[in-house]
Each structure stands twice: as structure tokens, then as C-alpha cells.
Write a protein that holds these residues in place. Structure first.
Motif, PDB file in Angstrom:
ATOM      1  N   ILE A   1      12.077 -36.872   0.803  1.00  0.00           N
ATOM      2  CA  ILE A   1      10.788 -36.338   0.342  1.00  0.00           C
ATOM      3  C   ILE A   1      10.064 -35.632   1.483  1.00  0.00           C
ATOM      4  O   ILE A   1       9.561 -34.507   1.327  1.00  0.00           O
ATOM      5  CB  ILE A   1       9.934 -37.478  -0.243  1.00  0.00           C
ATOM      6  N   CYS A   2      10.015 -36.283   2.639  1.00  0.00           N
ATOM      7  CA  CYS A   2       9.361 -35.665   3.804  1.00  0.00           C
ATOM      8  C   CYS A   2      10.072 -34.382   4.208  1.00  0.00           C
ATOM      9  O   CYS A   2       9.414 -33.385   4.565  1.00  0.00           O
ATOM     10  CB  CYS A   2       9.335 -36.645   4.971  1.00  0.00           C
ATOM     11  N   SER A   3      11.394 -34.382   4.157  1.00  0.00           N
ATOM     12  CA  SER A   3      12.146 -33.198   4.575  1.00  0.00           C
ATOM     13  C   SER A   3      11.871 -32.018   3.659  1.00  0.00           C
ATOM     14  O   SER A   3      11.676 -30.890   4.138  1.00  0.00           O
ATOM     15  CB  SER A   3      13.648 -33.518   4.587  1.00  0.00           C
ATOM     16  N   VAL A   4      11.841 -32.256   2.353  1.00  0.00           N
ATOM     17  CA  VAL A   4      11.558 -31.163   1.409  1.00  0.00           C
ATOM     18  C   VAL A   4      10.162 -30.597   1.653  1.00  0.00           C
ATOM     19  O   VAL A   4       9.966 -29.370   1.682  1.00  0.00           O
ATOM     20  CB  VAL A   4      11.710 -31.663  -0.033  1.00  0.00           C
ATOM     21  N   LEU A   5       9.185 -31.468   1.849  1.00  0.00           N
ATOM     22  CA  LEU A   5       7.822 -30.991   2.101  1.00  0.00           C
ATOM     23  C   LEU A   5       7.719 -30.281   3.448  1.00  0.00           C
ATOM     24  O   LEU A   5       7.018 -29.267   3.582  1.00  0.00           O
ATOM     25  CB  LEU A   5       6.850 -32.174   2.048  1.00  0.00           C
ATOM     26  N   ASP A   6       8.433 -30.784   4.464  1.00  0.00           N
ATOM     27  CA  ASP A   6       8.420 -30.124   5.781  1.00  0.00           C
ATOM     28  C   ASP A   6       9.054 -28.738   5.706  1.00  0.00           C
ATOM     29  O   ASP A   6       8.526 -27.769   6.288  1.00  0.00           O
ATOM     30  CB  ASP A   6       9.175 -30.975   6.805  1.00  0.00           C
TER      31      ASP A   6
ATOM     32  N   THR B   1       9.234 -26.816   3.093  1.00  0.00           N
ATOM     33  CA  THR B   1       8.308 -25.944   2.365  1.00  0.00           C
ATOM     34  C   THR B   1       7.188 -25.445   3.271  1.00  0.00           C
ATOM     35  O   THR B   1       6.839 -24.255   3.265  1.00  0.00           O
ATOM     36  CB  THR B   1       7.725 -26.701   1.169  1.00  0.00           C
ATOM     37  N   ALA B   2       6.624 -26.359   4.066  1.00  0.00           N
ATOM     38  CA  ALA B   2       5.544 -25.958   4.980  1.00  0.00           C
ATOM     39  C   ALA B   2       6.044 -24.969   6.032  1.00  0.00           C
ATOM     40  O   ALA B   2       5.352 -24.001   6.367  1.00  0.00           O
ATOM     41  CB  ALA B   2       4.957 -27.194   5.654  1.00  0.00           C
TER      42      ALA B   2
ATOM     43  N   ALA C   1       0.592 -29.919   9.528  1.00  0.00           N
ATOM     44  CA  ALA C   1       1.395 -30.130   8.315  1.00  0.00           C
ATOM     45  C   ALA C   1       2.303 -31.346   8.459  1.00  0.00           C
ATOM     46  O   ALA C   1       2.400 -32.184   7.551  1.00  0.00           O
ATOM     47  CB  ALA C   1       2.217 -28.876   8.017  1.00  0.00           C
ATOM     48  N   TYR C   2       2.964 -31.470   9.591  1.00  0.00           N
ATOM     49  CA  TYR C   2       3.849 -32.622   9.810  1.00  0.00           C
ATOM     50  C   TYR C   2       3.065 -33.928   9.801  1.00  0.00           C
ATOM     51  O   TYR C   2       3.517 -34.937   9.226  1.00  0.00           O
ATOM     52  CB  TYR C   2       4.590 -32.475  11.135  1.00  0.00           C
TER      53      TYR C   2
ATOM     54  N   ILE D   1       1.964 -34.760   6.210  1.00  0.00           N
ATOM     55  CA  ILE D   1       3.079 -35.161   5.343  1.00  0.00           C
ATOM     56  C   ILE D   1       3.676 -36.486   5.788  1.00  0.00           C
ATOM     57  O   ILE D   1       3.782 -37.443   5.014  1.00  0.00           O
ATOM     58  CB  ILE D   1       4.158 -34.060   5.322  1.00  0.00           C
ATOM     59  N   ASN D   2       4.072 -36.556   7.052  1.00  0.00           N
ATOM     60  CA  ASN D   2       4.830 -37.714   7.516  1.00  0.00           C
ATOM     61  C   ASN D   2       3.964 -38.946   7.721  1.00  0.00           C
ATOM     62  O   ASN D   2       4.392 -40.059   7.392  1.00  0.00           O
ATOM     63  CB  ASN D   2       5.560 -37.359   8.816  1.00  0.00           C
TER      64      ASN D   2
END
Length: 374
Positions: free
Chosen positions: A206-211, A213-214, A267-268, A271-272
Motif C-alpha cells: 500500500i505504501c509503495s503504490v502511494l509513494d 503515485t506521489a 509525501a513520504y 504516507i508512511n
């Protein structure tokens, strides 16, 4: 009466000395211990697949081949991604010299406007070099790639452990009558390790997909590779996302300037930190059985003993040590409580002390007066 046994302080000192000597020995043979623990962790991770095949009465060779193929696919994928990332960084490093020089010039003008002398600023900036900044990211990727450098040994160990897994499972089940504490400790270690890996993988994805995207939105180069790196570093407790943040933040600085770098960092963190600090612990719960302090100490100790591989396997290694030394000991309930930060089952909170009322009650008609009248 003479007390039997050794003083507790002596036992603690001897145990501490034995632990230090053992860790030093493990560090000396870390090139062997690391791949063994990694192979064991991966075999435990895919054990539900083997169990599903057993329930479906699949052939024995299929029970070994399918889990082994899944593990090898994951390992080869990690090696390929990290190798490509390191190569791409080496190619991109010389292309950012112009951007870095322009950034330094702008910084000099900005500092001159604040009244700082150019000589002092030039001296401070002389130590900065885009190659050094990219070198930080390259060293990070190289250390992670070194984790999987003993790929041949890991593959051989995986094959051997996959072949022995069905037999070992039956042996452990048969030993439950004679060694119930040790058997339960090993089963608990397997279940906790498996749950930790599953939860960390799901939230890491989940974190990787959002990262990714950002990073796409911010036009940072190689966003897919940094997303995979974020997934890998998610298994490192406490500081994993910081290690995964370094390469994209440096590229954001060179590609778009300080504003892009700050946006990448923001962003990181958004998200994280939110997912790993507030959401993931609710799903993981108390399954790991390690307190926050024990988790951080595990990262420090195993990182010192086994290097980057120790940081990746800090939680499984600590769970294995707890299973062998604490959970298998019938008298280790309070030691396990100190490690997990939870009271043992069946224990109760101590009640606050209450002082007896030594002063007589001056009110008339009290029980003392009434008893004195009789």
C-alpha cells in the motif's frame, strides 16, 4: 539456614557475558548465519501454501516445488530491481552536474542577499558534490543488493529446507507430548513470523503504490524502482521508510530543486508515518510480542551483528531467540512480559496500598463506642 544456588547478580552477569560471546561468534560467521535465517524465514512464509497442497493431497514433489518457486521468484525479482536501480543511478549521476552547479549558484546569491560572505559560503559548499549525493543512494542500494549476493547459498538452503519441511513438521507435532513448552514456542514463533511478514507485505505494498503515485506526480525519475525499494525497506523496523526516502529525495533535489525535495519528504512522511505508525500496528496488534523498546534494540543489535541482512530480519531473529530461550522455559513468563510489554495471563495489577485508620472516629455512635458499651 544457608541459601542454595548462585546469587542472582552473578547469574545475570554470566548470562550477559554468554550473550556477548554468542553474538560475537554469530557476527564472525554472519555470512553463513544470515542466509540460513533468511532461508528459514522464507520457508516459514510460504508454509501455508505447502499446507494447502497437503490438504489437497498433492504429490510430494509438488508440495516442494510450488513453495520453492514462489520464494525464488520473489528473490530474483528483488535482485533484478535493486540491480537496475543501482545501474540507473550510476547513469543518471553525471547528467545532474549542470543542475547541481545552478543550484549552488542560486544558493550563493541567496546567501549574499542575507549578508553572508561569498568566501565562507564557497568554503562550505566546496565539500558538496552531486557525485557524493548520488553515492549515498548508490551505497544504500549496494548494501541491500549485498544482502542477496549469496544467492546460490540461499537457493541451496531453500531447496534443502523445503525438502525437509514436511518431515520437520511431523517431528515437531510428535514431540509435543514430551516437550510441550518447546513445541508450543516453535509453533508460536512460526505463526508470529508469518503474520508479521504478511502484515508488513500488505501495508508495504500500500505504501509503495502511494509513494510511486506521489513520485509520478512530482516528476521524480525512476518512481517504480523507488516504490519497490520502499517495499523492501518496510521490513526494517522504525527507520525503514527513512532509508527508502533517501534516493528519491536526492533525485528530487537535483531534478526540481529544494521545493521538489521537500514535497517528496512531506509525501513520504504523510504516507508512511500515518500507515506504519497509526494503521499498521492496529492490524498487527500484539502478534509480534515485542515492545517498542525491544523492537528498536533488535534493530540495533542484529544490524550490528549481521549488517543490512540483520536489519531486514531483526524481528524474525528476535522472535526466534525469544522462542528458544524464553517461551520454551516454563519459568520465563515474566521475562516474556518484559520483552512484550504485557502482563502474563492470569496476573493482576497490584492494588494501591491503603493505610489503616489509626485515629478513632470522633463521631458519636461509632462501632468502637457501641462495642465499648457492651
Amino acid at each position: 539456614m544457608i541459601r542454595q544456588g548462585f546469587p542472582r547478580a552473578l547469574i545475570v552477569l554470566v548470562g550477559t557475558a554468554a550473550a556477548v560471546i554468542t553474538l560475537a561468534g554469530v557476527q564472525a560467521v554472519g555470512s553463513i548465519v544470515g542466509p540460513v535465517v533468511l532461508a528459514l524465514t522464507l520457508v516459514i512464509a510460504v508454509s501455508p501454501v505447502r499446507g494447502w497442497l497437503v490438504r489437497r493431497r498433492a504429490p510430494v514433489w509438488l508440495q516442494v516445488a510450488v513453495p520453492l518457486a514462489l520464494v525464488l521468484l520473489v528473490l530474483l525479482g528483488m535482485v533484478a530491481v535493486l540491480s537496475i536501480a543501482a545501474a540507473q543511478l550510476a547513469i543518471l549521476a553525471p547528467t545532474y552536474t549542470v543542475q547541481f552547479n545552478a543550484m549552488v549558484t542560486n544558493l550563493q546569491h541567496w546567501a549574499a542577499g542575507l549578508g553572508y560572505g561569498s568566501d565562507q559560503l564557497n568554503k562550505a559548499l566546496s565539500s558538496l558534490d552531486p557525485g557524493k549525493l548520488i553515492g549515498v543512494a548508490q551505497s544504500l542500494l549496494s548494501s541491500l543488493l549485498g544482502v542477496l549476493s549469496s544467492l546460490f547459498l540461499i537457493v541451496v538452503l531453500l531447496l534443502a529446507m523445503s525438502l525437509d519441511a514436511p518431515v520437520i513438521t511431523r517431528i515437531v507435532d510428535a514431540a509435543s507430548t514430551e516437550r510441550p513448552a518447546l513445541t508450543n514456542a516453535l509453533k508460536t514463533f512460526s505463526s508470529k513470523t508469518r503474520r508479521y511478514l504478511i502484515v508488513s507485505t500488505v501495508f508495504g505494498l500500500i505504501c509503495s503504490v502511494l509513494d510511486v503515485t506521489a513520485l509520478y506526480i512530482l516528476d521524480v525519475p525512476l518512481p517504480l524502482l523507488w516504490g519497490v525499494l520502499a517495499l523492501i525497506t518496510n521490513y526494517i523496523p522504525n527507520i525503514g521508510f527513512i532509508l527508502g526516502l533517501i534516493p528519491p529525495a536526492l533525485l528530487g533535489l537535483l531534478e526540481g530543486g529544494p521545493k521538489t525535495m521537500l514535497l517528496v519528504i512531506a509525501a513520504y512522511m504523510a504516507i508512511n508515518v500515518v500507515i506504519q505508525s497509526f494503521i499498521q500496528p492496529k492490524f498487527l496488534g500484539d502478534a509480534v510480542g515485542l515492545s517498542t523498546t525491544a523492537t528498536f534494540l533488535s534493530l540495533i543489535v542484529w544490524g550490528w551483528v549481521l549488517g543490512p541482512l540483520g536489519a531486514l530480519l531483526a524481528i524474525p531473529l528476535s522472535l526466534l531467540v525469544r522462542a528458544l530461550l524464553v517461551d520454551s522455559d516454563p519459568d520465563g513468563a515474566w521475562t516474556a512480559a518484559l520483552i512484550s510489554g504485557r502482563l502474563p495471563e492470569g496476573s493482576s495489577q497490584p492494588r494501591p496500598e491503603t493505610r489503616p485508620n489509626t485515629h478513632p472516629d470522633p463521631r458519636p455512635g461509632t462501632r468502637s463506642e457501641q462495642s465499648g458499651d457492651h
